[in-house]
Design an enzyme around this catalytic site. Structure first.
Site, short mmCIF file in Angstrom:
data_model
loop_
_atom_site.label_atom_id
_atom_site.label_comp_id
_atom_site.label_asym_id
_atom_site.label_seq_id
_atom_site.Cartn_x
_atom_site.Cartn_y
_atom_site.Cartn_z
N CYS A 102 9.43 -5.40 10.19
CA CYS A 102 10.74 -4.74 10.22
C CYS A 102 11.60 -5.39 9.14
O CYS A 102 11.83 -6.61 9.18
CB CYS A 102 11.37 -4.95 11.59
SG CYS A 102 13.15 -4.65 11.58
N ASN A 116 5.03 -5.95 -1.86
CA ASN A 116 4.16 -4.89 -2.38
C ASN A 116 4.65 -3.53 -1.94
O ASN A 116 4.86 -3.30 -0.75
CB ASN A 116 2.72 -5.06 -1.87
CG ASN A 116 1.74 -4.16 -2.60
OD1 ASN A 116 1.53 -4.33 -3.80
ND2 ASN A 116 1.18 -3.20 -1.90
N GLU A 117 4.87 -2.66 -2.91
CA GLU A 117 5.24 -1.27 -2.62
C GLU A 117 6.25 -1.17 -1.48
O GLU A 117 5.98 -0.54 -0.44
CB GLU A 117 4.00 -0.43 -2.32
CG GLU A 117 3.16 -0.18 -3.54
CD GLU A 117 2.09 0.87 -3.35
OE1 GLU A 117 1.84 1.30 -2.20
OE2 GLU A 117 1.49 1.28 -4.36
N CYS A 147 11.40 1.38 10.17
CA CYS A 147 11.48 0.73 11.49
C CYS A 147 12.68 1.26 12.29
O CYS A 147 13.76 1.46 11.74
CB CYS A 147 11.60 -0.78 11.33
SG CYS A 147 11.47 -1.61 12.91
N CYS A 179 13.49 -0.22 15.48
CA CYS A 179 13.59 -1.15 16.62
C CYS A 179 15.05 -1.49 16.93
O CYS A 179 15.97 -1.07 16.23
CB CYS A 179 12.80 -2.41 16.31
SG CYS A 179 13.59 -3.45 15.07
N GLU A 183 -0.52 -0.71 -10.93
CA GLU A 183 -1.78 -0.38 -10.26
C GLU A 183 -2.19 1.03 -10.62
O GLU A 183 -1.34 1.93 -10.72
CB GLU A 183 -1.63 -0.39 -8.74
CG GLU A 183 -1.45 -1.71 -8.08
CD GLU A 183 -1.33 -1.54 -6.55
OE1 GLU A 183 -1.83 -0.53 -6.01
OE2 GLU A 183 -0.72 -2.40 -5.93
N TRP A 215 -8.31 6.52 0.21
CA TRP A 215 -7.35 6.83 1.28
C TRP A 215 -6.98 8.30 1.35
O TRP A 215 -6.13 8.68 2.13
CB TRP A 215 -6.10 5.96 1.15
CG TRP A 215 -5.61 5.74 -0.26
CD1 TRP A 215 -5.86 4.65 -1.04
CD2 TRP A 215 -4.80 6.63 -1.05
NE1 TRP A 215 -5.26 4.78 -2.27
CE2 TRP A 215 -4.61 5.99 -2.30
CE3 TRP A 215 -4.24 7.88 -0.85
CZ2 TRP A 215 -3.87 6.57 -3.33
CZ3 TRP A 215 -3.50 8.45 -1.88
CH2 TRP A 215 -3.32 7.79 -3.10
N GLU A 225 -10.66 -1.51 2.21
CA GLU A 225 -10.63 -0.91 0.88
C GLU A 225 -11.94 -1.12 0.12
O GLU A 225 -11.97 -1.07 -1.11
CB GLU A 225 -9.43 -1.45 0.11
CG GLU A 225 -8.14 -1.02 0.79
CD GLU A 225 -6.88 -1.26 -0.03
OE1 GLU A 225 -6.71 -2.40 -0.50
OE2 GLU A 225 -6.09 -0.32 -0.20
N LYS A 226 -13.02 -1.30 0.87
CA LYS A 226 -14.29 -1.60 0.19
C LYS A 226 -14.84 -0.40 -0.56
O LYS A 226 -15.66 -0.55 -1.46
CB LYS A 226 -15.32 -2.18 1.15
CG LYS A 226 -15.68 -1.31 2.33
CD LYS A 226 -16.65 -2.05 3.23
CE LYS A 226 -16.93 -1.29 4.50
NZ LYS A 226 -15.71 -1.13 5.35
C1 GAL Z 1 -1.61 0.72 -3.25
C2 GAL Z 1 -1.44 -0.69 -2.74
C3 GAL Z 1 -2.66 -1.53 -3.02
C4 GAL Z 1 -3.91 -0.80 -2.66
C5 GAL Z 1 -3.94 0.52 -3.38
C6 GAL Z 1 -5.17 1.33 -3.14
O1 GAL Z 1 -0.71 1.59 -2.66
O2 GAL Z 1 -0.32 -1.28 -3.32
O3 GAL Z 1 -2.57 -2.74 -2.30
O4 GAL Z 1 -3.97 -0.61 -1.29
O5 GAL Z 1 -2.84 1.28 -2.96
O6 GAL Z 1 -5.13 2.56 -3.81
#
Ligand code: GAL
Length: 666
Positions: free
Chosen positions: A119, A153-154, A161, A163, A309, A317, A357-358
């Protein structure tokens, strides 16, 4: 020297990725360094999710492994974008303080076991995060590998949240914003549905009100959430700049762009970082991501930014995660550089063996360095290392600006609208695309920006408009600018209250029209236009000085204006009362921009070829990208040298499919 100039001199166009060495034994780290050197890696984001590895138990730190990693990086000449590691609180912390775990709008808590489950308003989370950031900052302040800080991160790529701690913080935020509960009641129109508050203590987060949340309440909660996340960032940044005043600080904005108000954040981020994940299965992925890159370049007025990134191949995902076609990784990386990036980074360096994330691609895939991906990674590293001269080079200011406002975006996509299908990004993409296809560069601006230098301003779905922004845009046209506005703009004020006086009240004079009624279209339906068709939306427009450039040819509004033009002051304002199909948009935008004197970055570009410019010390350079499937010859305005192939001055350049040319003045 500014913090950023130092970074640029050290790294050129930085190249590398997220580095998660805690997932691997020591001997792998040795190989990592060898392969990084082979691949021309100059910068790695270290330890973004390492909290549990550096603080395995409360207040007990284990930096030994990280010391060795940092020393190795320094020894190998690889710089560290060192994370503050605060994105994923370790199990000991959430077990001791379950109250810091995110609560969804429906009241259920996220289960720890994933990541980013904190949170942002939690004092427990914040104090632990700041303490960790301070530990890391003091430990590595003078480490030779340290080049830049990566906070969290992001931010915002989380579930907001709801709460009780957030509720209390929200009330304080509201009290600051409105001063009194009467002010809040007025702004939120709480006489409706008997929502009037007698004290701030009665206000809750918009958990799951039925049937709909009060839209002003929901909008303020989005603003509050962005501000709370920013407060987390600032608390960490304060520590970092106190301990290491010369080291720049960044964070990576999430791919979706939407969660936080990036105009509010940008002044506090020394260099903008962005994560881009274009979907190889989406035929429009390249023009869509071009818009994101234009946003990133514009957030700090054209300052180069970092592609923090991207995936070397597939992500893991989406429902279907396609590999990037051969050559796309290189081409799309250069696309970011063309749009002003000073770094090309990936998630992640080495593909994980276990964990969620493998199946996400990495620079070093499971198959090791003999894979095609690693071969391409190595090749790209070589090219970027040879392109140092581009680092720090800004893009020339574009002639076109597109208006983007986060609160308007959030409000547009609230509940109980004329159509739930009106989404801001679709509107932005539909207006950006005809510029992109015509090879025209586009900046992105806030609605109250100084627009005087732009020949054309495009305003997609600016649903929420302050009086001031309304006046600014009107003045821009009055003083000679050309503006294109799409439907459902200028509808409400910053509290989601309708601007009275006929839609779109703040822009009626400028547009020379009034909108009587909205007629959103059924799913997949369209209405006829002489240029093609209108999609998604139509509305009944009454002309008040504007001329109809296009009329609906079918449907309930057949014969009524669909696209209008109004000469206003010394300028001209266009209005789209529907979303013309892409071909019709292209015709309209070509017409508008040619009249406004806006040309492409390079004239005569073949279809599917994109060009962007960057101003280097030796003059204007062009990066030209062939997104098409056929080889093409691209004419150049003056003879130029092509850097990647090392070709001498020529009046044109040949590009194979997925080909890239980096052109320097001859
Ligand atoms: C981003 C994230 C990373 C990783 C990546 C995978 O959103 O910052 O840590 O998960 O996605 O595509």
């Amino acid at each position: 020297m500014s913090r950023i100039a130092g970074l640029r001199d050290r790294l050129g166009i930085a190249y590398g990725g997220d580095y998660n060495p805690e997932q691997w034994p020591d001997e792998v780290h040795e190989e990592d360094l060898r392969l990084m050197k082979e691949a021309g890696v100059s910068l790695v984001s270290v330890g973004i999710f390492s909290w549990a590895s550096v603080e395995p138990r409360p207040g007990e730190y284990d930096f030994g492994w990280l010391d060795r990693v940092m020393d190795r990086l320094a020894g190998g000449g690889v710089a560290a974008c060192l994370a503050t590691m605060t994105a994923s609180p370790p199990p000991w912390l959430t077990t001791r303080h379950p109250e810091m775990i995110t609560v969804r709008a429906d009241g259920s808590a996220i289960s720890p076991g994933g990541r980013q489950h904190y949170c942002p308003s939690s004092p427990v989370y914040r104090s632990h995060a700041v303490r960790l950031a301070e530990r890391i900052a003091t430990r590595y302040a003078d480490h030779p590998a340290l080049a830049i800080w990566h906070v969290n991160n992001e931010y915002g790529n989380v579930i907001p949240c709801h709460c009780d701690v957030s509720a209390a913080a929200f009330r304080r935020w509201l009290a600051d914003r409105y001063g009194s509960v009467e002010g809040l009641n007025d702004a939120w129109s709480t006489r409706f549905w008997a929502q009037g508050y007698s004290a701030f203590e009665e206000v809750l987060p918009p958990r799951s009100p039925a049937p709909f949340a009060n839209p002003a309440h929901a909008l303020d909660y989005a603003r509050f959430t962005s501000d709370e996340l920013l407060a987390c960032y600032l608390a960490e940044k304060e520590v970092l700049t106190r301990v290491t005043p010369d080291v720049p600080v960044t964070t990576n904005f999430p791919p979706s762009l939407r969660p936080v108000d990036q105009w509010a954040w940008a002044p506090h981020v020394d260099v903008i970082g962005y994560d881009a994940y274009p979907d190889p299965l989406d035929a429009d992925a390249v023009p869509k991501v071009a818009f994101s890159y234009d946003v990133m370049r514009s957030l700090r007025g054209g300052q180069p930014w970092l592609l923090m990134e991207q995936a070397p191949g597939a992500v893991n995902w989406r429902r279907r995660n396609a590999a990037k076609p051969r050559g796309a990784m290189r081409l799309w990386s250069w696309q970011a550089v063309a749009h002003g990036a000073d770094a090309v980074m990936f998630f992640q360096w080495r593909q994980s063996r276990g964990g969620a994330e493998k199946f996400h691609s990495a620079m070093v895939p499971h198959g090791g360095p003999s894979t095609r991906i690693f071969g391409e990674v190595r090749e790209l590293g070589r090219e970027l290392a040879a392109s140092r001269f581009l680092a720090g080079a800004r893009a020339p200011r574009a002639d076109v600006a597109m208006v983007l406002d986060w609160p308007s975006w959030w409000a547009l996509e609230g509940q109980a609208r004329p159509s739930a299908e009106v989404r801001f990004l679709d509107a932005a993409w539909s207006c950006h695309r005809p510029l992109y296809d015509a090879g025209v560069a586009c900046d992105v601006v806030r609605p109250d920006a100084d627009l005087s230098g732009y020949r054309l301003v495009v305003v997609p779905n600016l649903y929420l408009t302050s009086e001031e922004a309304g006046r600014g845009l009107t003045r821009y046209v009055e003083e000679g600018g050309t503006l294109v506005m799409s439907f459902f703009s200028g509808i409400v004020d910053p509290y989601d209250r309708v601007h009275l006086g006929g839609y779109p009240a703040p822009f009626r004079r400028m547009l020379g029209l009034a909108v009587e009624e909205f007629h959103p279209l059924a799913e997949d339906a369209s209405v006829g236009l002489s240029l093609g068709s209108g999609t998604l939306w139509s509305e009944e427009v009454r002309l008040e000085g504007a001329e109809a450039v296009e009329r609906f040819t079918t449907g309930a509004l057949a014969g009524e204006p669909a696209v209008t033009r109004h000469r206003f002051g010394r300028g001209e304002a266009w209005y789209l009362a529907t979303r013309p199909d892409p071909a019709a948009m292209r015709v309209l935008f070509d017409r508008v921009r040619e009249a406004a004197g806006v040309g492409p970055v390079l004239p005569g570009l073949p279809d599917g070829v994109q060009a962007r410019a960057r101003e280097t010390e030796e003059g204007r350079c062009y990066i030209v990208l062939n997104h098409g499937a056929a080889a093409v010859d691209v004419p150049l305005p003056t003879p130029m040298r092509e850097e990647l192939a090392g070709a001498g001055p020529a009046a044109s350049v040949r590009l194979e499919p997925s080909g890239v040319a980096v052109l320097r003045p001859g």
